[in-house]
Design an enzyme around this catalytic site. Structure first.
Site, PDB file in Angstrom:
ATOM      1  N   TYR A 149       0.808  -1.200  -0.067  1.00  0.00           N
ATOM      2  CA  TYR A 149      -0.061   0.103   0.048  1.00  0.00           C
ATOM      3  C   TYR A 149       1.082   1.195   0.084  1.00  0.00           C
ATOM      4  O   TYR A 149       1.720   1.318   0.365  1.00  0.00           O
ATOM      5  CB  TYR A 149      -0.863   0.172   1.152  1.00  0.00           C
ATOM      6  CG  TYR A 149      -1.907  -0.952   1.396  1.00  0.00           C
ATOM      7  CD1 TYR A 149      -3.297  -0.969   0.838  1.00  0.00           C
ATOM      8  CD2 TYR A 149      -1.394  -2.145   2.014  1.00  0.00           C
ATOM      9  CE1 TYR A 149      -3.906  -1.793   1.212  1.00  0.00           C
ATOM     10  CE2 TYR A 149      -2.338  -3.301   2.126  1.00  0.00           C
ATOM     11  CZ  TYR A 149      -3.638  -3.308   1.839  1.00  0.00           C
ATOM     12  OH  TYR A 149      -4.527  -4.215   1.817  1.00  0.00           O
TER      13      TYR A 149
ATOM     14  N   ASP B 167     -10.497   7.247   9.092  1.00  0.00           N
ATOM     15  CA  ASP B 167     -10.177   7.881   7.932  1.00  0.00           C
ATOM     16  C   ASP B 167     -11.045   9.193   7.814  1.00  0.00           C
ATOM     17  O   ASP B 167     -11.601   9.591   8.694  1.00  0.00           O
ATOM     18  CB  ASP B 167     -10.385   6.940   6.680  1.00  0.00           C
ATOM     19  CG  ASP B 167     -12.178   6.458   6.678  1.00  0.00           C
ATOM     20  OD1 ASP B 167     -12.796   7.346   7.159  1.00  0.00           O
ATOM     21  OD2 ASP B 167     -12.254   5.626   5.881  1.00  0.00           O
TER      22      ASP B 167
END
Length: 305
Positions: A63, A77
């Protein structure tokens, strides 16, 4: 198997639904959820390939993530509600890199409350949306094989400090939780503000197909079993007699050497039947030891899809 480039704004389930409509089959499944706000590699299995999911999920993932310091949300997030704010002016690239040392290797993490993990038959995010409090989230052990900060952006009067991290990890790792814990280790809060999965097992971002391309011509994007299963490497055997035994549940000893490979992909000559077989034991006999005895884990009749 399709190597799909999931765009931000769609759930992984949305992508599966689109592939079902395009291909015209209900037997479709993905190999590892990507959050709606995230983008990147999402391998999608079709028809008999849905039986490969357990193998494809076992590989490592890579990632690129952006971590923003100074606040934490309920979803961990940028889409969530801000729960906590903290001082972050003391963070720089040097102390960030020192903090990352503690997160390499095998670690224990608590997944986010907003996740698809099930608790008492319900997904955690469903409990969160219902307002259930004090949910006990089971910890999990994951492996971070690579963790590097490649860029750091200091905060200003109007912006918070941010950094770009490159991560390689085992399946089941929650990047949002990892970034939260890095923030805590630095004495502040942190939130994931960007995420793209650049690799999942043998599937890479530069080889992924957009949804538009798949809608236009999904057949040309299909990957064969030998390419989807990266561990197979050269461990592919074409052997009609062995395949006949494996297809009927009997053990098989291939005529050609497998060099003691733990798992091998077998095909018959016309490649209409395949099997993933596991090495069971070695038996002395007329053939060398590298010709082991294999038992089928899964058999695929490739001419039926």
């Amino acid at each position: 198997v399709l190597n799909v480039l999931k765009p931000p704004g769609l759930t992984s389930h949305d992508v599966v639904g689109l592939v079902r409509r395009v291909v015209g089959t209900k037997r479709v499944g993905h190999t590892g959820t990507l959050d709606p706000a995230a983008a990147g590699v999402l391998p999608v299995c079709i028809n008999q390939a849905t039986r490969l999911v357990e193998y494809l999920q076992a590989g490592t993932k890579e990632y690129t993530a952006e971590i923003t310091f100074g606040y934490e949300t309920d979803t961990l997030d940028a889409e969530g509600k801000v729960l906590w704010r903290g001082e972050s002016g003391h963070i720089d690239l040097e102390n960030l890199r020192r903090a990352l040392d503690a997160f390499r290797g095998e670690i224990e993490q608590i997944p986010p409350l907003y996740s698809a993990i099930k608790k008492d038959g319900k997904k955690l995010y469903e409990l969160a949306r219902e307002g259930v409090e004090d949910v006990e989230i089971p910890t999990r052990r994951v492996t971070i094989s690579h963790l590097e900060a490649s860029r750091f952006m200091a905060g200003t009067q109007s912006t918070l400090p941010r950094a770009v991290l490159h991560i390689e990890c085992s399946g089941g790792t929650y990047i949002r939780s990892l970034l939260r814990d890095i923030g805590h280790a630095l004495g502040t809060f942190a939130t994931m503000t960007f995420l793209v999965r650049t690799r999942s097992g043998s599937f890479r971002l530069d080889e992924a197909h957009t949804l538009e391309a798949i809608q236009n011509d999904w057949r040309s994007a299909l990957l064969p079993i030998t390419q989807a299963l990266s561990w197979s490497g050269g461990n592919v055997v074409i052997d009609d007699a062995a395949m006949e035994n494996l297809a009927h549940g009997r053990p098989a000893r291939p005529a050609q050497s497998t060099n003691g490979a733990q798992r091998v992909i077998f095909f018959n000559t016309p490649q209409t039947v395949a099997a993933i077989a596991e090495l069971k034991h070695e038996q002395p006999g007329s053939l060398p030891a590298q010709h082991g005895v294999y038992q089928a884990e899964k058999v695929f009749f490739l001419d039926r899809d």
